[in-house]
Every structure is written in C-alpha cells, then in structure tokens.
Design an enzyme around this catalytic site. Sequence first.
Site, PDB file in Angstrom:
ATOM      1  N   HIS A 318     120.206  80.087  73.652  1.00  0.00           N
ATOM      2  CA  HIS A 318     119.563  81.180  74.358  1.00  0.00           C
ATOM      3  C   HIS A 318     118.281  81.541  73.604  1.00  0.00           C
ATOM      4  O   HIS A 318     118.289  81.626  72.371  1.00  0.00           O
ATOM      5  CB  HIS A 318     120.475  82.395  74.420  1.00  0.00           C
ATOM      6  N   PHE A 472     120.802  82.923  68.149  1.00  0.00           N
ATOM      7  CA  PHE A 472     121.884  82.517  67.228  1.00  0.00           C
ATOM      8  C   PHE A 472     123.007  81.809  68.005  1.00  0.00           C
ATOM      9  O   PHE A 472     124.160  81.843  67.597  1.00  0.00           O
ATOM     10  CB  PHE A 472     122.507  83.689  66.478  1.00  0.00           C
ATOM     11  N   HIS A 473     122.669  81.135  69.107  1.00  0.00           N
ATOM     12  CA  HIS A 473     123.699  80.579  69.984  1.00  0.00           C
ATOM     13  C   HIS A 473     123.541  79.065  70.148  1.00  0.00           C
ATOM     14  O   HIS A 473     123.635  78.531  71.261  1.00  0.00           O
ATOM     15  CB  HIS A 473     123.635  81.259  71.360  1.00  0.00           C
ATOM     16  N   GLN A 474     123.324  78.354  69.059  1.00  0.00           N
ATOM     17  CA  GLN A 474     123.148  76.909  69.125  1.00  0.00           C
ATOM     18  C   GLN A 474     124.400  76.253  69.700  1.00  0.00           C
ATOM     19  O   GLN A 474     125.512  76.548  69.260  1.00  0.00           O
ATOM     20  CB  GLN A 474     122.844  76.355  67.727  1.00  0.00           C
TER      21      GLN A 474
END
Length: 544
Positions: A318, A472-474
Amino acid sequence: MSEATLAGLKVDREILTESVRANYDFIVCGGGAAGCVVARRLAENPEVSVLLIEAGGSDRVPSVVDSTQWMWNIGTERDWGFKAEPSPTVNGRTPLLPMGKVLGGGSSVNGSVWARGHKHDFDNWAEAAGDAAWNYESVLAIYRRVEDWQGPKDAHRRGTGGLLNILQPENPIPLVAGLIEGAKAIGIPYVDDMNGAAMEGEGGCGLPNVLVQDGNQRVSMAATYIHPYMDRPNLAVLLCAEITRLEISGKRVTGVSFVRRGRSYTVSADKEVVLSLGAINTPKLLMLSGIGDEQHLRAHGIKVVQHLPGVGKNFQDHILLAGCCFEYITPEPPRNNAAEFVFIAKSDPSLKTPDLMPVLEETPFGSEVTAQQFDLPVGPASAWTLAPGLARPDSRGEVRLASANPFDKALIHANFLGTETDMRAMVRCVEMCREIGNSIFCTPYRKREVMPGPLQGLEMENFIRNAAGTYFHQSCTAKMGRDDMSVVDGALKVYGIEGLRIADASIMPQITTGNTMAPTVIIGERAAEIIAAHHGFAAVAKAS
C-alpha cells in the site's frame, strides 16, 4: 510505559536458555504475526516439538509495549532497515521500507490497526488458489474464532471470547469528530465498525479497530500467542538467530541453518519447515537455497534446486503519502495508537472494490523531501496529518538477490506509482484529504495547512512522487495460485518441494484492502489448520 507495567510482564517473555536441539518436528522460521500464530497452534499439540526462530530480540521494551510509540521503532534494532531501490517513479528516491525485526514482527512495531480486508479480497484469493477454504465466508469463521471484539455487536461478522482483544480507540483526540463530519460532507458515510458491513460494500469512515488493552498497552501476536506458551516443553523460541539457508536433500527440505551470536547451527525438521519471514526475507531465503528463477540464481552462482520464476515477483505494498499536514492551533498529544481515524473509499465510482485508505497520523508527517520543502512543525503534538493511502495498487515490483551472501540485504524494486492508474487514484485521494482537512468541521484544530496546498497538474504529481512511501505492508512475493508465476498452492506448499510451506504476507495473490496484519494472522491460522489436518492433529478450540 511505566516501570510498574513493565515489571508486571511475565518473566517467561525472556529467552533464558542457550540450548538448541539437533532436531524438532516443526521449524517455524520467523517470529512475526503469522509465525507466532503457526508456532503456537502447532505447539498446542503436546505430542510434537516446535522450534520458532526469530532474527530480532525481545519485545519486552517500552517502545513496543506502549502502542503510541510505534513510530519511534523505525530505524532502530527492531527494524530490518530496508530501503527501496532508486526509481524514477518517486523522483529517484529510495523510500524506507520498515519491517519488524523483533519477536512479534510487524505486530510489535506497527500502528496496531486491525483491518480485516474486503470481501472481494478473500473471494479473489479463493479463486486464485482454487480452494473455497480461502473465501470470505470461510475466513469470517476464523475471524470469529480468534477475536474478542469489544465493539458493536455483529454476530455474523464479529467474534467474542477469542485470544485477540480488539476494540475501538477510547476517548480519541477531539479532531477525530471533525474529520468524521468532514468525510461525511464529501459523501463518505460514518460506520460504527470499519470491519463490519462496510468491508463488504463501498467502505466508509470512522474509528479503526485496534489491538490494545489497559490504555495504551499493545496486543501483539507475540504477547497473545507466544508468551503464554513459553513455558511449554514442546515449544522452543530462539531469538537473535538469522537463518542463512534451507537444508535440502533432493527435493525435500530437511532443516535449516542459522547463525546466532557468531555461532553457526544446523537443525533438522522431522516433519516440516514453515517460512514466515515476510515478503522480503522469505523470497530471499528461497533464492539463497536454490528455489527461484533459474537465470537469476545462476547469475549469483547458486545451484538451482527448483525453477520457480515467481519467487520475488509480484511485490505489492500500500502506498502512503507523507501529507496532507495541518498545524494545530492548540497542540494535542497523540492518544491510543496515534492513528484514530481512517476511511475506505473509491477513487472512481465504477470500481468494484474501494481503493483508497487514508489514515490519520497524529503527528507532523513528511518524507525526507517534503519535510524540508514545506518546513514541517517540530514536535509530535504540533500538527496532524491525514495521510493519503492507496489500498489496491496496480503497480508491481520485485525482490532480487544482491549476492549469494545471506547477510547482504535483498534488492527491493518497489515500483511505487509505476502505473498511470495509481497516480490518478493518489491525486484524487489527496484532493479528498485536503477537502476534509480544510473543512469547516476541522477549523477548531487547524491553524494552517502546511502541505501540500492547492497544487495542480504536474506540480501535484511531483509532490506525490516526493511524498510517496510505504504503508509498512510489503506483500505478495511468493504468491498462492495455479499459474506459472505462483509459488505455493492452496495448501501453502511450495511447488516442487516437499516439507516446506510458506505462511506470511508473501503468499497473498493480491494485497488486501486495509492494513495487512489481520489477514496475515488469518494466513497463520489457515496454515496451522492445514498442517494439523495433514498430520492428523485435532483442530484448535474456539478460544484457545
């Protein structure tokens, strides 16, 4: 966090033993959100032995336990310190890609938001996997089992009595009421549960669900799943241990090798190894171990064990913009998780699923470029930021090896804003956030708009490229599916390899609509169910 609170934490949160056995039934690699779930659920069977290996250290530190301090973990020893490779799509910048390196992983250092994902997300997963057990209704059953929801009753969608204490922020900052009214004024309805019916339809605005208790105390997956089981003789938790390769015999994974405090170990898994290292380190370890695109592996002198061209591909995250920022008239310290407002909406009414997910950051928030360009106020209570966010990016990136050295960080080509559709969506998102922030409803909390102001055309696009970064949504770099680029099947088994499954956000075929911690917990729960069924274990109890 007070000394009394820290003193009240169980002693068994600390790992005291240095002993490592030669073999275990199961080895779970990575003590993040999914890894903690898998290790706990497997260890619920006292007949099997489980080793959980985590590269980071203890989560028993104030900046983890206090949920309002989550941002201050970035760049510390609790962060892997990843950066994206330079890209023209973000004006040559190398955005930070923080990832938790501590017991609990991201659940120990993130904003504590519990966002379960949209109905269409899981139905799409089920279609990709060819397995109805991944669809929305099936996933709802898991959510109901693990949640102890403290908010508005919804018997079909929400659970009570589970492990995870989930609530809405208590006594949020006064600004939140203004943001809700501002959002309503532009057609985004207020909903009393952001994880309820809104995530089966058009979205809405309101208070996020958060994992906190007793004021600001974080409810991480380590604290919830692992700490109560640390005294079990069949569960070993090893911190500060970095895995260097999978041990493979023929086409079967037999164990792992790792380094801990300067000493090398090799440990065998009699039944299975489960990778839960996250969307950067999971594909990295696969490739280091000879599983990946054969041309890329050979370029680094790595013997090919299994050609899987999808390893490291399909990278998604994201996109979060460091703006729009507004200076307070009267300073207001952050409360709860410091992110007490969110909305989910569509950039284009014709879209099937909402694609925007801005979030309130109760501090000044700028990138390394925009913070200097716009002279952000100093101090966490001086300003607030309604940060535009893209929930369903079309851009795809890639994780590649830098070398065959396991201690060299992977190369991450994030490719943020790599498509025109993503840029159009972000422009619309900035417009919406500015309209809400500048509304009459936020006037009591707005001295001035710090950034970006009424930019248009290429100037606005340039601001977005300078402000773009990670949420922070790898995710998605070892995707579940049935096509040639898939890495795991619906049972999370790595294609062509025995004794190896993946359980983390890397298996997502497409990133979910919302923060990824909750879906990652679902992946961990599903993995444990699948493994238990395969090996003849009893299913977990509802509230265990």
